[in-house]
Design a protein around this motif. Structure first.
Motif, PDB file in Angstrom:
ATOM      1  N   VAL A  96       0.833  -1.204   0.000  1.00 41.57           N
ATOM      2  CA  VAL A  96       0.000   0.000   0.000  1.00 41.57           C
ATOM      3  C   VAL A  96       0.869   1.255   0.000  1.00 41.57           C
ATOM      4  O   VAL A  96       0.385   2.364   0.246  1.00 41.57           O
ATOM      5  N   GLY A  97       2.173   1.058  -0.260  1.00 44.24           N
ATOM      6  CA  GLY A  97       3.067   2.198  -0.420  1.00 44.24           C
ATOM      7  C   GLY A  97       3.353   2.969   0.854  1.00 44.24           C
ATOM      8  O   GLY A  97       3.514   4.190   0.827  1.00 44.24           O
ATOM      9  N   LEU A  98       3.425   2.253   1.967  1.00 44.69           N
ATOM     10  CA  LEU A  98       3.651   2.961   3.225  1.00 44.69           C
ATOM     11  C   LEU A  98       4.993   2.613   3.876  1.00 44.69           C
ATOM     12  O   LEU A  98       5.232   2.960   5.030  1.00 44.69           O
ATOM     13  N   THR A  99       5.868   1.946   3.108  1.00 51.22           N
ATOM     14  CA  THR A  99       7.126   1.515   3.703  1.00 51.22           C
ATOM     15  C   THR A  99       7.918   2.698   4.278  1.00 51.22           C
ATOM     16  O   THR A  99       8.482   2.613   5.357  1.00 51.22           O
ATOM     17  N   ASP A 100       7.891   3.820   3.553  1.00 51.86           N
ATOM     18  CA  ASP A 100       8.658   4.968   4.062  1.00 51.86           C
ATOM     19  C   ASP A 100       7.964   5.653   5.237  1.00 51.86           C
ATOM     20  O   ASP A 100       8.541   6.520   5.883  1.00 51.86           O
ATOM     21  N   LYS A 101       6.713   5.255   5.535  1.00 51.44           N
ATOM     22  CA  LYS A 101       6.011   5.812   6.693  1.00 51.44           C
ATOM     23  C   LYS A 101       5.925   4.796   7.832  1.00 51.44           C
ATOM     24  O   LYS A 101       5.166   4.982   8.790  1.00 51.44           O
ATOM     25  N   ALA A 102       6.701   3.703   7.712  1.00 49.15           N
ATOM     26  CA  ALA A 102       6.579   2.592   8.656  1.00 49.15           C
ATOM     27  C   ALA A 102       6.823   3.016  10.102  1.00 49.15           C
ATOM     28  O   ALA A 102       6.218   2.473  11.020  1.00 49.15           O
ATOM     29  N   ASP A 103       7.704   4.012  10.302  1.00 51.58           N
ATOM     30  CA  ASP A 103       8.038   4.393  11.679  1.00 51.58           C
ATOM     31  C   ASP A 103       7.287   5.629  12.151  1.00 51.58           C
ATOM     32  O   ASP A 103       7.636   6.231  13.167  1.00 51.58           O
ATOM     33  N   VAL A 104       6.234   5.997  11.405  1.00 50.09           N
ATOM     34  CA  VAL A 104       5.445   7.167  11.786  1.00 50.09           C
ATOM     35  C   VAL A 104       4.258   6.711  12.626  1.00 50.09           C
ATOM     36  O   VAL A 104       3.606   5.711  12.327  1.00 50.09           O
ATOM     37  N   GLN A 105       3.988   7.446  13.716  1.00 50.58           N
ATOM     38  CA  GLN A 105       2.852   7.079  14.573  1.00 50.58           C
ATOM     39  C   GLN A 105       1.524   7.440  13.912  1.00 50.58           C
ATOM     40  O   GLN A 105       1.455   8.352  13.094  1.00 50.58           O
ATOM     41  N   ASP A 106       0.478   6.707  14.306  1.00 47.57           N
ATOM     42  CA  ASP A 106      -0.812   6.801  13.607  1.00 47.57           C
ATOM     43  C   ASP A 106      -1.350   8.231  13.508  1.00 47.57           C
ATOM     44  O   ASP A 106      -1.891   8.623  12.476  1.00 47.57           O
ATOM     45  N   ASP A 107      -1.173   9.040  14.570  1.00 46.97           N
ATOM     46  CA  ASP A 107      -1.745  10.390  14.530  1.00 46.97           C
ATOM     47  C   ASP A 107      -0.944  11.352  13.660  1.00 46.97           C
ATOM     48  O   ASP A 107      -1.369  12.477  13.422  1.00 46.97           O
ATOM     49  N   LYS A 108       0.227  10.904  13.180  1.00 51.98           N
ATOM     50  CA  LYS A 108       1.030  11.766  12.307  1.00 51.98           C
ATOM     51  C   LYS A 108       0.829  11.421  10.825  1.00 51.98           C
ATOM     52  O   LYS A 108       1.419  12.044   9.960  1.00 51.98           O
ATOM     53  N   LEU A 109       0.020  10.401  10.536  1.00 54.05           N
ATOM     54  CA  LEU A 109      -0.229  10.018   9.146  1.00 54.05           C
ATOM     55  C   LEU A 109      -1.279  10.950   8.543  1.00 54.05           C
ATOM     56  O   LEU A 109      -2.176  11.424   9.235  1.00 54.05           O
ATOM     57  N   SER A 110      -1.177  11.193   7.231  1.00 58.73           N
ATOM     58  CA  SER A 110      -2.198  11.990   6.561  1.00 58.73           C
ATOM     59  C   SER A 110      -3.454  11.136   6.407  1.00 58.73           C
ATOM     60  O   SER A 110      -3.426   9.925   6.615  1.00 58.73           O
ATOM     61  N   GLY A 111      -4.579  11.776   6.014  1.00 59.44           N
ATOM     62  CA  GLY A 111      -5.834  11.046   5.862  1.00 59.44           C
ATOM     63  C   GLY A 111      -5.708   9.865   4.915  1.00 59.44           C
ATOM     64  O   GLY A 111      -6.158   8.759   5.218  1.00 59.44           O
ATOM     65  N   GLY A 112      -5.064  10.088   3.769  1.00 60.98           N
ATOM     66  CA  GLY A 112      -4.919   9.019   2.782  1.00 60.98           C
ATOM     67  C   GLY A 112      -4.025   7.902   3.278  1.00 60.98           C
ATOM     68  O   GLY A 112      -4.316   6.722   3.076  1.00 60.98           O
ATOM     69  N   GLN A 113      -2.947   8.296   3.970  1.00 59.29           N
ATOM     70  CA  GLN A 113      -2.042   7.276   4.510  1.00 59.29           C
ATOM     71  C   GLN A 113      -2.750   6.439   5.566  1.00 59.29           C
ATOM     72  O   GLN A 113      -2.604   5.219   5.599  1.00 59.29           O
ATOM     73  N   ALA A 114      -3.532   7.114   6.409  1.00 59.06           N
ATOM     74  CA  ALA A 114      -4.255   6.380   7.459  1.00 59.06           C
ATOM     75  C   ALA A 114      -5.254   5.409   6.837  1.00 59.06           C
ATOM     76  O   ALA A 114      -5.394   4.273   7.286  1.00 59.06           O
ATOM     77  N   GLN A 115      -5.957   5.848   5.786  1.00 59.90           N
ATOM     78  CA  GLN A 115      -6.908   4.957   5.114  1.00 59.90           C
ATOM     79  C   GLN A 115      -6.195   3.760   4.507  1.00 59.90           C
ATOM     80  O   GLN A 115      -6.676   2.631   4.588  1.00 59.90           O
ATOM     81  N   ARG A 116      -5.050   4.015   3.874  1.00 59.96           N
ATOM     82  CA  ARG A 116      -4.320   2.904   3.258  1.00 59.96           C
ATOM     83  C   ARG A 116      -3.826   1.938   4.328  1.00 59.96           C
ATOM     84  O   ARG A 116      -3.892   0.715   4.147  1.00 59.96           O
ATOM     85  N   LEU A 117      -3.353   2.484   5.456  1.00 61.12           N
ATOM     86  CA  LEU A 117      -2.898   1.614   6.541  1.00 61.12           C
ATOM     87  C   LEU A 117      -4.067   0.775   7.066  1.00 61.12           C
ATOM     88  O   LEU A 117      -3.941  -0.432   7.308  1.00 61.12           O
ATOM     89  N   SER A 118      -5.211   1.441   7.195  1.00 65.29           N
ATOM     90  CA  SER A 118      -6.376   0.747   7.722  1.00 65.29           C
ATOM     91  C   SER A 118      -6.825  -0.378   6.775  1.00 65.29           C
ATOM     92  O   SER A 118      -7.212  -1.463   7.220  1.00 65.29           O
ATOM     93  N   ILE A 119      -6.729  -0.126   5.477  1.00 64.36           N
ATOM     94  CA  ILE A 119      -7.062  -1.178   4.505  1.00 64.36           C
ATOM     95  C   ILE A 119      -6.017  -2.300   4.567  1.00 64.36           C
ATOM     96  O   ILE A 119      -6.353  -3.493   4.549  1.00 64.36           O
ATOM     97  N   ALA A 120      -4.743  -1.900   4.695  1.00 56.91           N
ATOM     98  CA  ALA A 120      -3.685  -2.913   4.795  1.00 56.91           C
ATOM     99  C   ALA A 120      -3.919  -3.805   6.025  1.00 56.91           C
ATOM    100  O   ALA A 120      -3.740  -5.021   5.960  1.00 56.91           O
TER     101      ALA A 120
END
Lengths: 354, 242
Positions: free
Chosen positions: B120-144
């Motif tokens: 879902v293209g989040l490898t570079d955001k792997a070490d970011v905490q959930d509240d620091k993710l953008s809306g789209g990143q959070a949705q993609r993480l949630s789907i993942a």
């Protein structure tokens, strides 16, 4: 097993990464211990100061060893004149003013602190009587030997350590379980977990495990700090009974947290409800100061509080040489609290915040 | 076992005075991309919650992959993936820790969880905490997180709400890929263009009932209008909802 481990990790990381949680659960109560322990360190309770004006033979004739023995309770200051000394008594700077006029010893105390005035009277009276007996040149007929039933080191720290630790454990356990419940419900994590192939036992087990771990860390830190020589806590024989006691207390306060967490819709309201539950309870249960001076009805009230049971039993096993007979009833009461409150929480439980 | 991924029959659910779901029946074929549309308060969410096994229906049954979804059936839960409305994340955990935690519930390895994050293209955001993710990143993480155990059937509840157009298009590609890998996907959304592009069939709901089911193109031509949005407004009216 892997689920239990990863849920425990989640809760552990959620706690330690929350700086304010770490502060309030661990450092804040510890600060109280460090502060109270230092503030009340020299408090032998009733050391009184007397301002002496001119020569007072009864006091002047005391040898160094006698003065040394009296040092725990009496300190003698020299004052320039009688008016000055009386003013100091009025101001509360000294507890009494004393001078001698032709063998008549005059002692002035303030009525504002009867306990200290009584102490001064008693000590000076004792010295005068002793001097009178010595003046007759006879051996005294009666002598008195006084002893203390508690450990002789029953200093402030012996009281503060169990009390503040009880408060710390009560806060840690109740806040952690309430906030986990509210936050997970609000974020729909409870729903999400329902849809994962895991059992409620794993979620509850992880929560209990992490909270017990936190309480044991609190116990170790508090005892570790309190026994350093500066604070000078002396543990009595059965101090290890504090471990099962703290475990039972943790369960009881987790249940308090569950009830509040099941009731509260937001973290803020859970936080408020916990504060107005735990803080007054800590006061009434003698976490901050002894409750012996409370009116009788308040003392009766305090006996239905779980923290009171925990504090009393902890004090018993940590600093009064208490054993199983002090610890077991408290453990029973705490576990009963845990069971009843958990049942209430189960009734109040909701999956959704809406 | 039948070839249908979902069979819902006569579902009813009442909350106090409100009949939230009032006799809903539908069937979703295996491998289908199925959309459930309806205005706020139409009963979509409750229907979906009953079908997923979150709530017990007052009446009716829901079968997923041939098995009843109520009472809770952990064997079935391993075969379905659910993304709830609004991101259900553990507080203070990084993206990698989130997905590894969900992976552990299903006995899925950390490596597989990391690979899912990659997909879902989040490898570079792997070490970011959930509240620091953008809306789209959070949705993609949630789907993942919903897909980490490779489920056969996936529920997505308004996955693109609040996203910018780039993030939305990006997510569409992801959803298409999920479906083309052979998974059945059930989607709820308020965006008609999204349903029109993605869904094989849509069901339009209102007042706790299903009003119409069919492929978007067919519904449009049946009603003689220009778009799925017109179909929606034609069926559910134009007045404001809650």
């Amino acid at each position: 097993m892997r689920t239990l481990r990863s849920l425990s990790k989640v809760m552990y990381l959620g706690m330690v990464r929350d700086k304010s949680a770490v502060f309030f659960m661990l450092l804040f109560p510890l600060m109280f211990l460090l502060l109270f322990g230092a503030l009340f360190q020299s408090e032998g309770g009733t050391r009184v100061t007397v301002a002496q004006v001119g020569d007072v033979e009864v006091l002047d004739q005391l040898g160094d060893d006698q003065l040394g023995a009296l040092d725990e309770t009496l300190r003698i200051e020299r004052a320039g004149d009688r008016d000055r000394a009386l003013e100091d008594v009025r101001q509360g700077d000294v507890d009494a003013a004393i001078w001698e006029v032709d063998g008549e010893i005059e002692l002035y105390v303030s009525a504002s602190d009867p306990a200290r005035s009584g102490t001064v009277n008693g000590i000076v009276n004792g010295l005068v009587q002793e001097a009178n007996v010595a003046a007759t040149g006879q051996e005294p007929t009666y002598r008195i030997t006084a002893g203390q039933v508690e450990d002789e080191s029953l200093k402030a720290i012996q009281f503060f350590t169990p009390g503040l630790l009880g408060w710390a454990v009560a806060m840690g356990a109740s806040f952690m379980s309430a906030l986990t419940l509210v936050a997970w419900r609000k974020k729909r994590l409870l729903r999400r977990l329902w849809l994962a192939p895991i059992g409620p036992g794993q979620v509850i087990g992880a929560r209990v495990g992490v909270s017990l771990g936190l309480s044991m860390v609190q116990l170790a830190v508090f005892l570790g700090v309190a026994i350093i020589p500066f604070y000078g806590l002396r543990l009595t024989g059965n101090w290890w009974l504090s471990i099962p006691l703290i475990a039972c207390g943790t369960l009881a306060f987790m249940a308090v947290g569950l009830v509040i967490g099941a009731w509260a819709k937001t973290e803020e309201s859970a936080n408020g409800a916990l504060q107005i539950t735990i803080l007054p309870m800590a006061f009434l249960s003698g976490s901050f100061f002894p409750t012996d001076g409370m009116p009788g009805w308040l003392q009766t009230v305090s006996h239905v509080l779980p923290l009171k049971w925990l504090n009393e039993a902890m004090m018993s096993v940590l600093s009064r040489g208490g054993g199983w007979s002090d610890a077991l009833p408290a453990m029973g009461v705490l576990l009963l609290f845990a069971a009843v409150l958990t049942a209430i929480a189960a009734k109040l439980f909701r999956w959704d915040s809406a | 076992m039948t070839s249908s991924a979902i069979t819902a029959e006569g579902l009813r659910k009442r909350y106090g005075d409100v009949q939230a779901v009032d006799g809903v029946s539908f069937e979703v074929e295996a491998g289908e991309f199925y959309g459930i549309l309806g205005p706020n308060g139409a009963g979509k969410t409750t229907t979906l919650e009953i079908v997923e096994g979150l709530r017990e229906p007052d009446e009716g049954t829901a079968r997923l992959l041939g098995e009843l979804s109520w009472p809770r059936n952990t064997a079935l839960l391993r075969r379905i993936g659910v993304q709830l409305q609004a991101s259900a994340f553990f507080e203070k955990l990084t993206a990698r820790e989130q997905i590894r935690t969900f992976a552990s519930f299903y006995d899925v390895s950390d490596e597989r969880a990391d690979a899912m994050l990659e997909s879902v293209g989040l490898t570079d955001k792997a070490d970011v905490q959930d509240d620091k993710l953008s809306g789209g990143q959070a949705q993609r993480l949630s789907i993942a997180c919903a897909l980490v155990h490779d489920p056969e059937l996936v529920f997505l509840d308004e996955p693109t709400t609040g996203l910018d157009p780039q993030a939305r298009r990006n997510l569409w590609d992801l959803l298409r890929r999920i479906n083309s890998e052979g998974r059945t996907v059930v989607l709820t959304t308020h965006y008609m263009d999204e349903a029109e592009t993605l869904c094989d069939r849509v069901a339009v709901m209102d007042n706790g009932k299903i009003l119409r089911v069919g492929p978007p193109r067919e519904l449009i031509s049946d009603l003689g209008v220009d778009s799925l949005e017109d179909v929606f407004l034609e069926l559910t009216g134009r007045e404001y909802r809650e």
